[in-house]
Each structure stands twice: as C-alpha cells, then as structure tokens.
Design a protein around this motif. Structure first.
Motif, short mmCIF file in Angstrom:
data_model
loop_
_atom_site.label_atom_id
_atom_site.label_comp_id
_atom_site.label_asym_id
_atom_site.label_seq_id
_atom_site.Cartn_x
_atom_site.Cartn_y
_atom_site.Cartn_z
N LEU A 211 8.04 -52.02 -0.22
CA LEU A 211 8.67 -52.30 1.06
C LEU A 211 8.81 -53.80 1.25
O LEU A 211 9.92 -54.31 1.46
CB LEU A 211 7.85 -51.67 2.20
CG LEU A 211 8.43 -51.77 3.60
CD1 LEU A 211 9.82 -51.15 3.66
CD2 LEU A 211 7.51 -51.11 4.61
N ILE A 212 7.69 -54.51 1.18
CA ILE A 212 7.74 -55.97 1.17
C ILE A 212 6.63 -56.50 0.27
O ILE A 212 5.57 -55.89 0.16
CB ILE A 212 7.64 -56.60 2.57
CG1 ILE A 212 6.24 -56.40 3.19
CG2 ILE A 212 8.73 -56.11 3.51
CD1 ILE A 212 5.34 -57.62 3.10
N THR A 311 12.65 -47.39 6.64
CA THR A 311 13.95 -47.67 6.04
C THR A 311 14.84 -46.43 6.04
O THR A 311 14.37 -45.31 6.23
CB THR A 311 13.80 -48.16 4.59
OG1 THR A 311 13.39 -47.04 3.78
CG2 THR A 311 12.77 -49.27 4.48
N SER A 312 16.11 -46.66 5.79
CA SER A 312 17.04 -45.53 5.73
C SER A 312 16.74 -44.63 4.54
O SER A 312 17.19 -43.48 4.49
CB SER A 312 18.48 -46.04 5.66
OG SER A 312 18.69 -46.81 4.49
N ALA A 313 15.95 -45.12 3.57
CA ALA A 313 15.60 -44.29 2.41
C ALA A 313 14.62 -43.19 2.78
O ALA A 313 14.54 -42.17 2.08
CB ALA A 313 15.00 -45.17 1.31
N PHE A 337 2.68 -40.01 4.93
CA PHE A 337 3.84 -39.85 4.05
C PHE A 337 5.04 -40.56 4.66
O PHE A 337 5.35 -40.40 5.84
CB PHE A 337 4.18 -38.37 3.84
CG PHE A 337 5.54 -38.17 3.21
CD1 PHE A 337 5.77 -38.57 1.91
CD2 PHE A 337 6.59 -37.62 3.94
CE1 PHE A 337 7.03 -38.42 1.33
CE2 PHE A 337 7.85 -37.46 3.36
CZ PHE A 337 8.06 -37.86 2.06
N ALA A 338 5.72 -41.36 3.85
CA ALA A 338 6.88 -42.17 4.26
C ALA A 338 6.49 -43.29 5.21
O ALA A 338 7.35 -43.98 5.75
CB ALA A 338 7.99 -41.31 4.86
N GLY A 339 5.16 -43.47 5.41
CA GLY A 339 4.69 -44.68 6.06
C GLY A 339 4.57 -45.77 5.01
O GLY A 339 5.29 -45.77 4.00
N PHE A 340 3.64 -46.73 5.22
CA PHE A 340 3.50 -47.76 4.18
C PHE A 340 2.03 -48.09 3.98
O PHE A 340 1.20 -47.96 4.88
CB PHE A 340 4.32 -49.01 4.49
CG PHE A 340 4.07 -49.66 5.83
CD1 PHE A 340 2.99 -50.51 6.02
CD2 PHE A 340 4.95 -49.44 6.88
CE1 PHE A 340 2.78 -51.13 7.25
CE2 PHE A 340 4.74 -50.06 8.12
CZ PHE A 340 3.66 -50.90 8.31
N ILE A 352 3.20 -54.39 -0.02
CA ILE A 352 3.21 -53.19 0.81
C ILE A 352 4.27 -52.22 0.27
O ILE A 352 5.42 -52.60 0.07
CB ILE A 352 3.53 -53.54 2.28
CG1 ILE A 352 2.62 -54.67 2.77
CG2 ILE A 352 3.41 -52.31 3.16
CD1 ILE A 352 1.15 -54.36 2.71
N TYR A 353 3.86 -50.97 0.06
CA TYR A 353 4.72 -49.97 -0.56
C TYR A 353 5.01 -48.82 0.41
O TYR A 353 4.16 -48.47 1.24
CB TYR A 353 4.06 -49.39 -1.81
CG TYR A 353 3.90 -50.41 -2.92
CD1 TYR A 353 4.80 -50.46 -3.98
CD2 TYR A 353 2.85 -51.32 -2.89
CE1 TYR A 353 4.66 -51.41 -4.98
CE2 TYR A 353 2.70 -52.28 -3.89
CZ TYR A 353 3.62 -52.32 -4.93
OH TYR A 353 3.48 -53.26 -5.92
N VAL A 354 6.19 -48.24 0.27
CA VAL A 354 6.50 -47.00 1.00
C VAL A 354 5.67 -45.89 0.37
O VAL A 354 5.65 -45.73 -0.86
CB VAL A 354 8.01 -46.68 0.91
CG1 VAL A 354 8.32 -45.44 1.75
CG2 VAL A 354 8.84 -47.86 1.39
N ASN A 355 4.98 -45.10 1.19
CA ASN A 355 4.05 -44.10 0.66
C ASN A 355 4.80 -42.82 0.28
O ASN A 355 4.87 -41.86 1.06
CB ASN A 355 2.95 -43.80 1.68
CG ASN A 355 1.81 -43.00 1.07
OD1 ASN A 355 1.58 -43.06 -0.14
ND2 ASN A 355 1.11 -42.25 1.89
#
Length: 399
Positions: A211-212, A311-313, A337-340, A352-355
């Motif tokens: 994510l960042i 994000t839109s993803a 899920f889909a958090g970070f 930081i990653y999208v989960n």
C-alpha cells in the motif's frame, strides 16, 4: 527496547528458533507479529509485552518501532491496532542461528515446544466463535456480482469488489511454524505474515500488494489488479490480458494519480503496467516512486496512507459509493481482510501492505477471504472462479 541476539553454545534451526519465540509469545498471551518481506531472506519478529491493546492515529513518523493492523471498514477514526516492539528479533531463513537468550527459559524439548505452540494456537483465539460467519454460497456471491454489474450499468459505480468467505477446518496436526516457513519459500515475492492480538484476531497470510512504503528519502506505492492463473513454463512472458483486466488495473493507477493531484504532487515516477507473478496467479502492476526530499514532503507516507485506503483494488470506484454498496450487500464483516498491515519504523523502513491472500484462525476453524474486481465486462461465474484461486493460495496449507 530492541533486543539483538546473543551467542549461546547451541545452534537452532529456523524452525526451532521460530517455535521458541511463538511459544514464549502465545504462552505469555502477548501480541506478536512475524513476517518476511518480499525478496528478503530475513524473517522478522516482534513481541508486544505491554499487555495493552493499543489503537493509534496514522501519523507514522511519530510511532515507535512496531507493527500496525487496520481493518477494512473502520473509516470513522482511522485508527490502527498497534503492536509495540518490546522485543525485536531477525534471522536468516537459510542459516542456523545461535540459541537466543529468551526472557522466558523453558525445559521443553524442541518437539515438546512445537506441540505447545500448536496447542496454544488453538486456545489463543478471540472470545468468539466463527459459527456466526456463514460461508458464502456460490449462488449468493454470483447474485452479489450481478447486482454490482447492474449498478455499474446504471452509472452508479465504475467498479466494485465483492468478497466472500470460505470456511475450512484446521487440519489435524497443523503446524504453524512449518506452514509459515513453507509460505516464505513458496511465495518469495509476497509479504508473508502471521500476527496475533489477544481477543482481537489471529491471521496468517501472504499478500502481494504494497500500500505504501517509505525507506530513506523514497516513497513507494503500487497499482495491482487484474487476475489470471499462471500456466505454462513461462507464464509471465506468455500472459495475454483482456480488456476487462486492463481497465481494472488502469482504474487503480488513476486512483493513485488522482490522490497525488489532491495534494498537488506532480513529481513522481510511474513504471508499468507489467505482468507479475504472485503464487499461482498473475496480476498487472504499476509502480510509483516519489523522492520525498526533492519534493519537500517528508510526511508523504502518512498522508497517502490515509488517502489511499481502501483502494479501488479492494473496494471499487468511486470509493464512497462502492463502500456503501459493499456494506449494504455483503453479509459479513471483513475485519482485517482488505485492511492493511505491516512493520512501522523497523530498521529505518515502514512497509504497509494490503491484507490479501489471508486467513483468520478461530479455534479449530479457519476463515479464508477473497474478493474479485467487478466491472461492466465481468462474467459472474469467472469472478467466483477467481475467488476460489485466491482462497487456495493459503487454503491449500490449511486443509
């Protein structure tokens, strides 16, 4: 306090070392996080012994070294769970290590420690049952997708990302350490992670999407979308993308660029899109990089984290409308899920990653989560098949 290893007379394998740390953490009912970053040989581990479940604002530069976990839908206060690094340890996945002088000694043998870890894992879950979380049926997911397509055709949305749950039993003899190390070796390009917050959640995953990231003077992010199965001897070179996936990925790239525009940031590098492999799947990815020193924007990581999520993803476009559509139609709480998730201020880096590609462990059951990007060109049956492939990335290690 950041601890470094001290030499001892015994050498431990990576599996024995990780078992010892997991045993100490779970037996003490501490918060913990263990991870391997993409293309790294190092496994990193933090232990939070404060006994306090902390929620923090997303001002990353002000945080002490630790690990954050933010749920998908918590948009009101934008606070993340924060695991403070009371202890920090790092070891190479390929090299035996001197025995670490753990603060909690044990007389157990390696076999006994492993048994204790896997018993504690089953008893260290949140004070709730997964029974209330019903697995998503194929028919209900396809109906959800059809409603999304209809909303897009009516001009209410450009894209939406419905998700589903698959529930499986934790297999007899499940070994957390072996599974974690196997994920590290099978998915070298992923952020492989396990984190546990007592009475909040226990999660295991291997996500491909950053994510960042801030390291030194540079900020990084990526636009990752579009999915197909990796097949053949050279799947990356032979990949052919349809208009649906190309447009889906372009939406995510535009979303990032539009957020740069919001903060009047014009000096950035964009590379891609290119085909990348994540496990047994292929995706389209564009990479973005900003020199924070040259742009005089040292807080860019914190600013973009707040702007980008979700994000839109993982949500859709426009963000507010697609989020409302998901909350109105999705029959479960995505939780993390889909958090970070990811380490903060560890060795001069925040990542930081999208989960994604993740599983929640609850007692003897495991919840696998997966979503699919729905656009006007989506075929509902294909979206169901895509979620099945995504669930299998972690699910095949659980069942």
């Amino acid at each position: 306090m950041m601890n470094t290893p001290t030499a001892d007379r015994h050498l431990l394998t990576q599996e024995e070392l990780l078992d010892r740390w997991l045993y100490a953490a779970l037996e003490g009912d501490y918060q913990l996080a263990v991870w391997k970053s993409p293309n790294s040989k190092n496994i990193q581990f933090i232990l939070d012994q404060t006994g306090e479940i902390k929620r923090v604002n997303l001002e990353l530069d002000t945080l002490s070294p630790g690990f954050i976990a933010h749920p998908f839908t918590d948009q009101e206060d934008q606070k993340a769970f924060f695991l403070e690094a009371s202890d920090y340890f790092k070891f190479n996945i390929d090299s035996p290590m001197p025995e670490e002088g753990l603060y909690k000694k044990t007389k157990f043998t390696p076999t006994e420690i492993k048994k204790q870890v896997n018993q504690l894992l089953r008893s260290a879950q949140p004070n709730k049952s997964s029974a209330r979380l019903t697995p998503t049926s194929k028919s209900s997911f396809i109906e959800f997708v059809k409603k999304g397509i209809k909303a897009i055709q009516e001009g209410k949305l450009s894209k939406v990302v419905p998700a589903r749950i698959q529930k499986v039993d934790l297999k007899e003899g499940f070994d957390l350490t072996k599974t974690f190390l196997a994920l590290c070796r099978l998915y070298p390009d992923a952020f492989v992670n396990f984190f546990h917050i007592p009475n909040v959640g226990t999660w295991l995953g291997a996500t491909p999407e950053i994510l960042i990231k801030t390291e030194g003077h540079y900020f990084h992010t990526m636009a990752l979308a579009g999915t197909q199965k990796a097949e053949g001897e050279d799947p990356v070179q032979n990949a052919a993308w349809k208009q649906k996936e190309i447009e889906e990925q372009a939406m995510v790239s535009r979303y990032i660029v539009n957020n740069f525009k919001k903060i009047r940031l014009r000096e950035y590098e964009e590379n891609g899109p290119k085909t990348v492999k994540a496990g047994n799947l292929l995706h389209l990815r564009s990479d973005f990089r900003v020199n924070m020193e040259a742009t005089n924007f040292p807080q860019l990581g914190s600013v973009m984290l707040k702007l980008l999520h979700p994000t839109s993803a993982v949500c859709g476009t426009p963000r507010e409308e697609s989020m409302k559509f998901i909350l109105d139609h999705e029959a479960f709480d995505r939780c993390f899920f889909a958090g970070f998730i990811g380490p903060v201020n560890i060795e001069n880096q925040t990542a930081i990653y999208v989960n994604l590609r993740t599983a929640q462990l609850i007692n003897e059951e495991v919840l696998l989560y997966a979503g699919a990007g729905v656009t006007a060109d989506s075929i509902p049956e294909k979206e169901w098949e895509e979620t099945a492939l995504k669930c299998d990335i972690i699910g095949k290690f659980i069942q």
